[in-house]
Scaffold this motif. Structure first.
Motif, PDB file in Angstrom:
ATOM      1  N   LEU A  88      27.814  17.040 -18.525  1.00 30.00           N
ATOM      2  CA  LEU A  88      27.983  15.612 -18.765  1.00 30.00           C
ATOM      3  C   LEU A  88      27.761  14.790 -17.502  1.00 30.00           C
ATOM      4  CD1 LEU A  88      31.098  15.702 -21.114  1.00 30.00           C
ATOM      5  CD2 LEU A  88      28.784  15.066 -21.740  1.00 30.00           C
ATOM      6  N   SER A  89      27.949  15.417 -16.350  1.00 27.88           N
ATOM      7  CA  SER A  89      27.728  14.695 -15.094  1.00 27.88           C
ATOM      8  C   SER A  89      26.252  14.446 -14.835  1.00 27.88           C
ATOM      9  CB  SER A  89      28.336  15.482 -13.923  1.00 27.88           C
ATOM     10  OG  SER A  89      29.733  15.590 -14.073  1.00 27.88           O
ATOM     11  N   SER A  90      25.376  15.208 -15.492  1.00 28.33           N
ATOM     12  CA  SER A  90      23.928  15.034 -15.317  1.00 28.33           C
ATOM     13  C   SER A  90      23.277  14.639 -16.639  1.00 28.33           C
ATOM     14  CB  SER A  90      23.304  16.324 -14.776  1.00 28.33           C
ATOM     15  OG  SER A  90      23.621  17.422 -15.621  1.00 28.33           O
ATOM     16  N   LEU A  91      23.894  13.697 -17.343  1.00 28.72           N
ATOM     17  CA  LEU A  91      23.409  13.250 -18.646  1.00 28.72           C
ATOM     18  C   LEU A  91      22.055  12.562 -18.501  1.00 28.72           C
ATOM     19  CD1 LEU A  91      24.553  13.216 -21.583  1.00 28.72           C
ATOM     20  CD2 LEU A  91      25.295  10.882 -21.131  1.00 28.72           C
ATOM     21  N   ASP A  92      21.126  12.855 -19.433  1.00 28.83           N
ATOM     22  CA  ASP A  92      19.797  12.246 -19.403  1.00 28.83           C
ATOM     23  C   ASP A  92      19.896  10.749 -19.679  1.00 28.83           C
ATOM     24  OD1 ASP A  92      17.098  11.522 -21.092  1.00 28.83           O
ATOM     25  OD2 ASP A  92      16.721  12.974 -19.497  1.00 28.83           O
ATOM     26  N   GLN A 101      15.544   4.224 -15.979  1.00 33.49           N
ATOM     27  CA  GLN A 101      15.345   5.118 -14.837  1.00 33.49           C
ATOM     28  C   GLN A 101      16.206   4.714 -13.634  1.00 33.49           C
ATOM     29  OE1 GLN A 101      13.651   7.946 -14.838  1.00 33.49           O
ATOM     30  NE2 GLN A 101      13.020   7.623 -16.976  1.00 33.49           N
ATOM     31  N   HIS A 102      16.699   3.486 -13.644  1.00 34.60           N
ATOM     32  CA  HIS A 102      17.491   3.005 -12.500  1.00 34.60           C
ATOM     33  C   HIS A 102      18.995   3.097 -12.749  1.00 34.60           C
ATOM     34  CE1 HIS A 102      13.907   1.417 -10.530  1.00 34.60           C
ATOM     35  NE2 HIS A 102      13.532   0.925 -11.709  1.00 34.60           N
ATOM     36  N   ILE A 103      19.393   3.773 -13.843  1.00 34.56           N
ATOM     37  CA  ILE A 103      20.821   3.910 -14.137  1.00 34.56           C
ATOM     38  C   ILE A 103      21.498   4.756 -13.057  1.00 34.56           C
ATOM     39  CG2 ILE A 103      22.509   4.883 -15.740  1.00 34.56           C
ATOM     40  CD1 ILE A 103      20.654   4.220 -18.028  1.00 34.56           C
ATOM     41  N   GLU A 104      22.589   4.253 -12.548  1.00 38.32           N
ATOM     42  CA  GLU A 104      23.383   4.990 -11.564  1.00 38.32           C
ATOM     43  C   GLU A 104      24.465   5.789 -12.292  1.00 38.32           C
ATOM     44  OE1 GLU A 104      24.992   2.359  -8.674  1.00 38.32           O
ATOM     45  OE2 GLU A 104      23.047   1.467  -8.156  1.00 38.32           O
ATOM     46  N   ASN A 105      24.326   7.102 -12.254  1.00 42.35           N
ATOM     47  CA  ASN A 105      25.303   7.967 -12.916  1.00 42.35           C
ATOM     48  C   ASN A 105      26.482   8.198 -11.971  1.00 42.35           C
ATOM     49  OD1 ASN A 105      26.768   9.838 -14.327  1.00 42.35           O
ATOM     50  ND2 ASN A 105      25.093  11.296 -14.601  1.00 42.35           N
ATOM     51  N   THR A 106      27.520   7.407 -12.132  1.00 46.65           N
ATOM     52  CA  THR A 106      28.675   7.519 -11.233  1.00 46.65           C
ATOM     53  C   THR A 106      29.513   8.765 -11.504  1.00 46.65           C
ATOM     54  OG1 THR A 106      29.909   6.093 -12.772  1.00 46.65           O
ATOM     55  CG2 THR A 106      28.845   5.031 -10.890  1.00 46.65           C
ATOM     56  N   LEU A 107      29.254   9.446 -12.618  1.00 46.26           N
ATOM     57  CA  LEU A 107      30.034  10.646 -12.934  1.00 46.26           C
ATOM     58  C   LEU A 107      29.694  11.820 -12.027  1.00 46.26           C
ATOM     59  CD1 LEU A 107      29.986  10.642 -16.852  1.00 46.26           C
ATOM     60  CD2 LEU A 107      31.845   9.946 -15.338  1.00 46.26           C
ATOM     61  N   SER A 158      37.122  11.592 -16.046  1.00 43.20           N
ATOM     62  CA  SER A 158      36.795  11.062 -17.377  1.00 43.20           C
ATOM     63  C   SER A 158      36.985   9.557 -17.454  1.00 43.20           C
ATOM     64  CB  SER A 158      37.657  11.744 -18.447  1.00 43.20           C
ATOM     65  OG  SER A 158      39.026  11.400 -18.291  1.00 43.20           O
ATOM     66  N   LEU A 159      37.769   8.984 -16.521  1.00 44.11           N
ATOM     67  CA  LEU A 159      37.914   7.532 -16.500  1.00 44.11           C
ATOM     68  C   LEU A 159      36.560   6.857 -16.328  1.00 44.11           C
ATOM     69  CD1 LEU A 159      39.855   5.110 -16.504  1.00 44.11           C
ATOM     70  CD2 LEU A 159      40.088   5.393 -14.033  1.00 44.11           C
ATOM     71  N   GLY A 160      35.659   7.490 -15.559  1.00 38.49           N
ATOM     72  CA  GLY A 160      34.314   6.948 -15.391  1.00 38.49           C
ATOM     73  C   GLY A 160      33.526   6.924 -16.685  1.00 38.49           C
ATOM     74  N   ALA A 161      33.810   7.881 -17.571  1.00 39.27           N
ATOM     75  CA  ALA A 161      33.110   7.915 -18.858  1.00 39.27           C
ATOM     76  C   ALA A 161      33.547   6.775 -19.770  1.00 39.27           C
ATOM     77  CB  ALA A 161      33.354   9.257 -19.553  1.00 39.27           C
ATOM     78  N   LEU A 162      34.732   6.214 -19.533  1.00 39.35           N
ATOM     79  CA  LEU A 162      35.223   5.098 -20.333  1.00 39.35           C
ATOM     80  C   LEU A 162      34.680   3.763 -19.848  1.00 39.35           C
ATOM     81  CD1 LEU A 162      38.953   6.214 -20.609  1.00 39.35           C
ATOM     82  CD2 LEU A 162      37.269   6.216 -22.462  1.00 39.35           C
ATOM     83  N   GLU A 163      34.038   3.761 -18.687  1.00 45.19           N
ATOM     84  CA  GLU A 163      33.541   2.519 -18.091  1.00 45.19           C
ATOM     85  C   GLU A 163      32.052   2.335 -18.405  1.00 45.19           C
ATOM     86  OE1 GLU A 163      36.669   3.152 -14.370  1.00 45.19           O
ATOM     87  OE2 GLU A 163      34.511   3.410 -14.092  1.00 45.19           O
ATOM     88  N   ALA A 177      33.503  14.480 -23.171  1.00 45.82           N
ATOM     89  CA  ALA A 177      34.012  14.271 -21.811  1.00 45.82           C
ATOM     90  C   ALA A 177      35.531  14.269 -21.787  1.00 45.82           C
ATOM     91  CB  ALA A 177      33.470  12.958 -21.249  1.00 45.82           C
ATOM     92  N   LEU A 178      36.152  13.728 -22.825  1.00 44.56           N
ATOM     93  CA  LEU A 178      37.610  13.627 -22.857  1.00 44.56           C
ATOM     94  C   LEU A 178      38.270  14.897 -23.370  1.00 44.56           C
ATOM     95  CD1 LEU A 178      37.878   9.994 -24.219  1.00 44.56           C
ATOM     96  CD2 LEU A 178      38.508  10.765 -21.943  1.00 44.56           C
ATOM     97  N   SER A 179      37.503  15.764 -24.027  1.00 48.12           N
ATOM     98  CA  SER A 179      38.092  17.000 -24.542  1.00 48.12           C
ATOM     99  C   SER A 179      38.572  17.910 -23.422  1.00 48.12           C
ATOM    100  CB  SER A 179      37.070  17.741 -25.415  1.00 48.12           C
ATOM    101  OG  SER A 179      35.940  18.144 -24.639  1.00 48.12           O
ATOM    102  N   THR A 180      37.890  17.869 -22.270  1.00 42.97           N
ATOM    103  CA  THR A 180      38.288  18.729 -21.155  1.00 42.97           C
ATOM    104  C   THR A 180      39.677  18.383 -20.635  1.00 42.97           C
ATOM    105  OG1 THR A 180      35.989  19.113 -20.492  1.00 42.97           O
ATOM    106  CG2 THR A 180      37.690  19.476 -18.827  1.00 42.97           C
TER     107      THR A 180
END
Length: 573
Positions: free
Chosen positions: A27-31, A158-164, A222-227, A252-255
């Motif tokens: 999930l940290s390297s989501l396309d 392509q410019h999305i910043e994946n903060t996860l 997982s807080l980052g996934a909620l943002e 992401a929240l199941s973990t």
């Protein structure tokens, strides 16, 4: 013992830990194609800053166009530090909702429990990101649907910043899982090698510390996934905003949610292991090894057990009272760490935003699934209400009533009454809030629109607090039902009177016959019969017995029973 058994425990531990790492890593390297643009609106709150996404405080949102009813700077060092809930839609003005915009008495419990951790974290985040601002949701000459079409293009994605993938919490999580796994393997090997009970239990406590740390780090990650996620337009001072789809969000929240359950279960088992012997798989190893010495790693599907007719007697737990007391102190320290993490990190930072996101998600999916989500949240509300009532009726109210009836005036008594009263107020608030939020939910959404209603946007903080209250209520109910009894048994085994009085020793021993506390109950009965209402004689004698037991060798279970049942020891001075 055969090397194959050591290999078996290693493989089982590694296999059980791998999914926790694999899911988070994927999930940290989501396309970029999986992200959903915030064209229909995204609701989030951001406590910490990273990259082009600062914390959602009033001072960091001066670059974006706010609606007329949005929060604004109050020029107050405290009020302007607390992050706001943000309703953001690409190409449109932004709505920001402050905690202070709709403050009611129901929010006081959150102010007492959550803000002591949220405000310092916000102050640090604000200090780190003083020069950061949110990028506008519209580029020059591009507004509304034109901006939204731009945000849907692959070039912009392509410019999305994946903060996860760059969070410190992710690195901390992976390190904690590695420590948890390593010490779990060392613990299992120590048990198999029949090393001292003290050494294996110490390894188990260290393993639990890493497990609880991994759970807290997983929640922070997982807080980052909620943002939201930002994609800055090339060579322009504007951006598109995106969010993770519902399915990936659930993954992401199941973990952290699964880890949370496993951590609480492990804590209960650790308290039992200290009292009755270390274990591999839910059964004291000394019983397993005595009954099935050829394969103590297998299931206990055998015809006879140690102690049965024709079978050898089970040896008592090989742990002296002095070492037992050390382990008791160690597990109380890690339990306090875990308890503090639940109260000051998971409750105020994660559960509230998660609750809000779950409610908002029901707007953009099919009606049947939306009904299922609301039904699940209603069930959670009912469970929380039942849990908090159970906690107060069976634990909080009786203790507070008994404390008040003592009519003492020392500082310890006054502090106890004050803390108990504040906790009771918070629990009543939990019960009322969890009831009201779902009554209000019936008319909270405009079912003819896929967007959050204008009036309901300014209740986001109220819903967030209610989500935190549901978590606190369920946690209080679980602790009262499952954790507090084993903690009380452990406290009695350590001859501590801090949790239970002499009368409560007798009642607890009778209601938990399998904990072997009959000698402790008989000891307490002498003081009840003598009329030691204050408990000072009881505590003084326990202190003397502890001192004697510290000097004795042998199992703490045997030596305590022998000493507690001696008449000369039981005489009240």
């Amino acid at each position: 013992m055969h090397a194959l058994m050591y290999l078996k425990t290693l493989v089982i531990t590694m296999a059980s830990s791998y999914p926790f790492v694999a899911l988070v890593s994927s999930l940290s390297s989501l396309d970029v194609e999986h992200y959903e643009p915030c064209n229909d609106g995204c609701v989030f709150i951001r406590f910490f800053s990273s990259g082009n996404l600062p914390a959602s405080t009033p001072g960091n949102m001066q670059n974006v166009t706010l609606t007329n009813r949005s929060s604004s700077l109050r020029h107050n060092a405290v009020l302007d530090t607390l992050p706001q809930f943000v309703v953001l839609q690409n190409g449109h003005p932004v709505t920001a909702v402050s905690f202070w915009d709709s403050f009611t008495w129901l929010d006081w419990a959150y102010a007492l429990i959550g803000l002591p951790s949220v405000l310092p974290a916000s102050l640090v985040s604000q200090w780190v990101s003083t020069e950061q601002q949110y990028l506008p949701t519209s580029c020059p000459g591009m507004h509304g649907q034109a901006m939204q079409r731009q945000c849907e293009s692959r070039d912009m994605r392509q410019h999305i910043e994946n903060t996860l993938e760059n969070q410190i919490s992710l690195q901390g999580y992976l390190a904690a899982v590695a420590g948890w796994t390593a010490f779990k393997v060392l613990h299992d090997w120590a048990v198999l090698a029949k090393s001292s009970e003290f050494d294996s239990l110490c390894l188990g406590i260290v393993s639990f510390f890493f497990q609880s740390t991994a759970c807290l780090m997983a929640y922070l990650w997982s807080l980052g996934a909620l943002e939201v996620f930002v994609a800055k337009a090339p060579e322009q001072d504007c951006a598109c905003y995106y969010q993770i789809p519902l399915l990936e969000l659930v993954a992401a929240l199941s973990t952290p949610l699964l880890l949370h359950y496993l951590t609480y279960t492990k804590l209960v088992m650790l308290y039992k292991a200290i009292q009755h012997g270390d274990y591999l798989y839910d059964v004291p190893f000394r019983l397993v090894h005595a009954s099935a010495p050829n394969d103590p790693t297998g299931p206990m599907l055998i015809a006879t057990l140690s102690g049965d007719s024709g079978m050898p007697e089970l040896e008592p737990i090989a742990l002296s009272f002095k070492k037992y007391r050390r382990l008791s102190f160690a597990i109380e320290v890690v339990e306090s760490f875990w308890n503090m993490g639940n109260a000051q990190i998971i409750g105020p930072f994660i559960i509230g935003p998660l609750f809000v996101r779950t409610l908002i998600a029901s707007l953009s999916i099919s009606s049947s699934l939306a009904g299922f989500i609301r039904g699940a949240l209603l069930s959670a509300s009912a469970a929380a209400l039942a849990a908090i009532i159970y906690c107060n009726v069976n634990h909080r109210l009786p203790k507070l009533r008994k404390l008040i009836s003592c009519e003492m005036s020392d500082a310890k008594w006054i502090l106890g009454v004050m803390i108990g009263s504040v906790q009771l107020f918070c629990h009543v608030t939990y019960a009322v809030a969890t009831s009201l939020v779902f009554v209000e939910l019936v008319g909270a959404f405009d079912r003819n629109s896929a967007k959050l209603g204008e009036q309901e946007r300014f209740k986001l903080w109220t819903w967030s607090c209610s989500g935190s209250y549901i978590f606190y209520s369920c946690r209080a109910g679980f602790r009262t039902k499952f954790l507090v009894p084993v903690m009380q048994s452990e406290s009695m085994q350590a001859l501590e009177a801090s949790m239970l009085s002499a009368e409560e020793w007798i009642d607890h021993a009778a209601s938990h016959p399998y904990d072997g506390l009959s000698a402790h109950a008989a000891f307490a009965q002498r003081f009840v019969a003598s009329g030691d209402i204050s408990g000072r004689d009881f505590e003084a004698r326990l202190s003397a017995v502890r001192y004697e037991l510290d000097l004795m060798e042998g199992s703490h279970v045997v030596t305590a029973k022998e000493l507690l049942t001696k008449d000369d020891c039981l005489l009240i001075e």
